[in-house]
Every structure is written in structure tokens, then in C-alpha cells.
Design a protein around this motif. Structure first.
Motif, PDB file in Angstrom:
ATOM      1  N   LYS A   1      51.998  43.520  25.084  1.00 33.21           N
ATOM      2  CA  LYS A   1      51.855  44.638  26.008  1.00 33.21           C
ATOM      3  C   LYS A   1      50.788  44.273  27.031  1.00 33.21           C
ATOM      4  CE  LYS A   1      51.033  47.854  22.985  1.00 33.21           C
ATOM      5  NZ  LYS A   1      50.769  49.189  22.384  1.00 33.21           N
TER       6      LYS A   1
ATOM      7  N   LYS B   1      56.925  48.947  28.399  1.00 29.67           N
ATOM      8  CA  LYS B   1      56.625  49.001  29.821  1.00 29.67           C
ATOM      9  C   LYS B   1      55.679  47.868  30.196  1.00 29.67           C
ATOM     10  CE  LYS B   1      54.853  52.050  33.447  1.00 29.67           C
ATOM     11  NZ  LYS B   1      54.241  53.369  33.738  1.00 29.67           N
TER      12      LYS B   1
ATOM     13  N   THR C   1      60.415  45.153  31.647  1.00 37.47           N
ATOM     14  CA  THR C   1      60.393  46.512  31.112  1.00 37.47           C
ATOM     15  C   THR C   1      61.699  46.729  30.369  1.00 37.47           C
ATOM     16  OG1 THR C   1      59.019  47.325  32.929  1.00 37.47           O
ATOM     17  CG2 THR C   1      60.246  48.970  31.670  1.00 37.47           C
TER      18      THR C   1
ATOM     19  N   ARG D   1      64.290  49.396  28.507  1.00 42.80           N
ATOM     20  CA  ARG D   1      64.651  50.813  28.448  1.00 42.80           C
ATOM     21  C   ARG D   1      65.930  51.005  27.643  1.00 42.80           C
ATOM     22  NH1 ARG D   1      61.881  53.300  32.767  1.00 42.80           N
ATOM     23  NH2 ARG D   1      61.159  51.832  34.360  1.00 42.80           N
TER      24      ARG D   1
ATOM     25  N   GLU E   1      67.633  57.017  28.274  1.00 41.05           N
ATOM     26  CA  GLU E   1      66.280  57.558  28.308  1.00 41.05           C
ATOM     27  C   GLU E   1      65.511  56.998  29.507  1.00 41.05           C
ATOM     28  OE1 GLU E   1      64.336  56.785  24.633  1.00 41.05           O
ATOM     29  OE2 GLU E   1      65.942  57.663  23.403  1.00 41.05           O
ATOM     30  N   LYS E   2      64.696  57.861  30.117  1.00 36.84           N
ATOM     31  CA  LYS E   2      63.867  57.433  31.242  1.00 36.84           C
ATOM     32  C   LYS E   2      62.604  56.721  30.769  1.00 36.84           C
ATOM     33  CE  LYS E   2      65.334  61.006  34.518  1.00 36.84           C
ATOM     34  NZ  LYS E   2      64.885  62.111  35.407  1.00 36.84           N
ATOM     35  N   GLN E   3      62.029  57.198  29.669  1.00 35.31           N
ATOM     36  CA  GLN E   3      60.797  56.601  29.152  1.00 35.31           C
ATOM     37  C   GLN E   3      61.093  55.212  28.583  1.00 35.31           C
ATOM     38  OE1 GLN E   3      57.952  58.036  29.617  1.00 35.31           O
ATOM     39  NE2 GLN E   3      56.649  56.581  28.563  1.00 35.31           N
ATOM     40  N   PRO E   4      60.428  54.161  29.058  1.00 36.86           N
ATOM     41  CA  PRO E   4      60.720  52.815  28.570  1.00 36.86           C
ATOM     42  C   PRO E   4      60.245  52.587  27.143  1.00 36.86           C
ATOM     43  CG  PRO E   4      58.865  52.773  30.085  1.00 36.86           C
ATOM     44  CD  PRO E   4      59.406  54.168  30.114  1.00 36.86           C
TER      45      PRO E   4
END
Length: 267
Positions: free
Chosen positions: A226, A147, A135, A137, A141-144
């Protein structure tokens, strides 16, 4: 064989924990009902305590445990699929992967953080390969950015350094030397239409036209995809750790990439 036993023990451990959590939640809900009934609250109007306990127990205990159980089954099945088709397949620590921030990723480690879950290495048609689940990041930021991506690299491709190619909707885009963002908005006229043979290869391997990043370097071919969401495994019966749909399609992609590497070396 040691890996197989380890996966079985781990899966059974998560399975046992899951059922212990379910039993504990049922006991807590029953105790809440009895207390409310004896206090007379249940007969008059009831409370939201039972619903709150149910949601809390499911969201913070049972669901994460079920996800861990599914992840173990997925990893075991993925490795089993590769072991059936390729030689010298074994699990390795992600820290030993031959991946550098500067050369392979092309990213600044101060701005990005790459979290590796597990890795496998093996050999296909005499070409060493490595597969890792990761993953990516941004530090702030928290949103990768990516992912649950899969990193696949095959050694000895014999090509010169090149930019990443990002495939979207049947069009190939060059995105520079750094690992690009999957969700980046790209206009079809900015790219180059994929050849029919490349489209057919992706379809035969089970991939769409918007899931793949490719980069050729002077000593390796790198593919980043992905991963599809991990499917929940049935917790009621013995887990199946011998097959995995994601591992099956990635094995086909590795085999196709190895054929491409060999053809490039011949040229």
C-alpha cells in the motif's frame, strides 16, 4: 534523459494551469463582489454566491490540478530514485507488464478491474524487476479494494507456486492463490508470527508490519504494498523531480527482495 524532459514539461504544464485557475478564481470572486456591491446586496446582507464559487473552484478545479501536479512529481522522483540505485531502469507502458489475471492475480476479470497508472522496469543484481502503480476495484463497487498500490515483481526466483502471505501487525497470514483484500479483518491467532529477521528487514526498508503482500512463484517473487499518500508539492517554486520518499523505501525493499531471491536460488 527524454523521460526527464517529459516530466519537466508535464509538471510545468500542470503548474501553469494551477496558477491560471487561481487567477481566474480571484477574478470571478472580484467580479461577484463588484456586482453585489453595485446591486446593493453586499451593503445590506451579502449573498452566499462568493463562498459557493470559492468552494466550487477549489474542489473541482484547483485541488484536482494540484493533485495531478503532485502525481507527476511523485512519478518522476520515484523513477529517479530507482535509476540512481539500479541498472537499465526505464519507464514502460503498463500494458506490457508480464501480469496475468489467472496466474499472477488469481482473480476473475469479469468481477474485478485493475487500473494501471504507470510502470517502471530495471535490473538489480542481475535480476530483472518490474514496478507498477495500480488501483484494484470490484466491478459493481466504487470504493477500491486496493487504492494506489504498488506491484513489484522480480523474475527467476526459483520457487514453487505458493499462496499469498498477508502481513498484519507482525503476523503472516496465508490467504490462498488470489490477490487478497488489504483491509480484511484477521485474528492474530490465525497467522504465524514473523521472524525477527523479517521484521528487521521491513523496518530497515521503512515499512510497517501491515502493508505488505508476498507471493513466491516458480519463476518470480511478487510483492504488493500500500503506497503512502502522495505529498503535495510546493507550487510556488520549481518542482523537485529528483527524489521521492516512496521511491527510496521501495528501492530498499527491491534490493532486500533480490537478496532473498538469490539466497533461495542457492538452496
Amino acid at each position: 534523459m527524454a523521460d526527464e524532459h517529459r516530466f519537466v514539461r508535464t509538471a510545468r504544464g500542470w503548474q501553469l494551469l494551477y496558477w491560471l485557475e487561481v487567477i481566474l478564481l480571484v477574478i470571478v470572486l472580484a467580479a461577484d463582489f463588484i456586482v453585489e456591491y453595485r446591486l446593493g446586496v453586499r451593503r445590506r446582507r451579502g449573498t452566499l454566491a462568493g463562498g459557493f464559487l470559492l468552494v466550487f473552484g477549489w474542489w473541482f478545479a484547483i485541488k484536482p490540478t494540484r493533485r495531478k501536479f503532485a502525481g507527476v512529481c511523485h512519478q518522476a522522483g520515484f523513477q529517479a530514485e530507482l535509476s540512481r540505485q539500479f541498472a537499465n531502469v526505464s519507464a514502460v507502458e503498463p500494458s506490457v507488464l508480464d501480469i496475468g489475471w489467472g496466474r499472477q492475480l488469481g482473480l476473475d476479470p469479469v468481477c474485478y478491474r485493475c487500473e494501471w497508472d504507470w510502470a517502471v522496469q530495471g535490473e538489480v543484481q542481475g535480476i530483472p524487476f518490474q514496478v507498477g502503480r495500480f488501483t484494484l476495484r470490484r466491478e459493481s463497487e466504487k470504493q477500491p479494494v486496493i487504492k494506489n498500490g504498488l506491484w513489484i515483481q522480480l523474475k527467476c526466483s526459483g520457487n514453487k507456486d505458493a499462496d499469498w502471505r498477508h502481513l498484519r501487525s507482525g503476523v503472516s497470514f496465508r490467504r490462498g492463490p488470489a490477490l487478497p483484500v488489504f483491509a480484511e479483518t484477521l485474528k492474530p491467532e490465525e497467522g504465524q508470527t514473523l521472524r525477527e529477521i523479517d521484521k528487521q528487514t521491513l523496518q530497515d526498508c521503512g515499512f510497517g508490519f501491515d502493508e505488505l503482500l508476498v507471493r513466491n512463484q516458480n519463476d518470480r517473487m511478487i510483492l504488493v504494498i500500500k503506497e503512502k499518500p502522495v505529498r503535495d508539492q510546493p507550487v510556488l517554486r520549481k518542482p523537485d523531480l529528483t527524489k521521492d520518499p516512496e521511491g527510496e523505501r521501495c528501492a530498499r525493499l527491491i534490493r532486500a527482495a533480490a537478496g532473498s531471491v538469490k539466497s533461495l536460488k542457492i538452496r
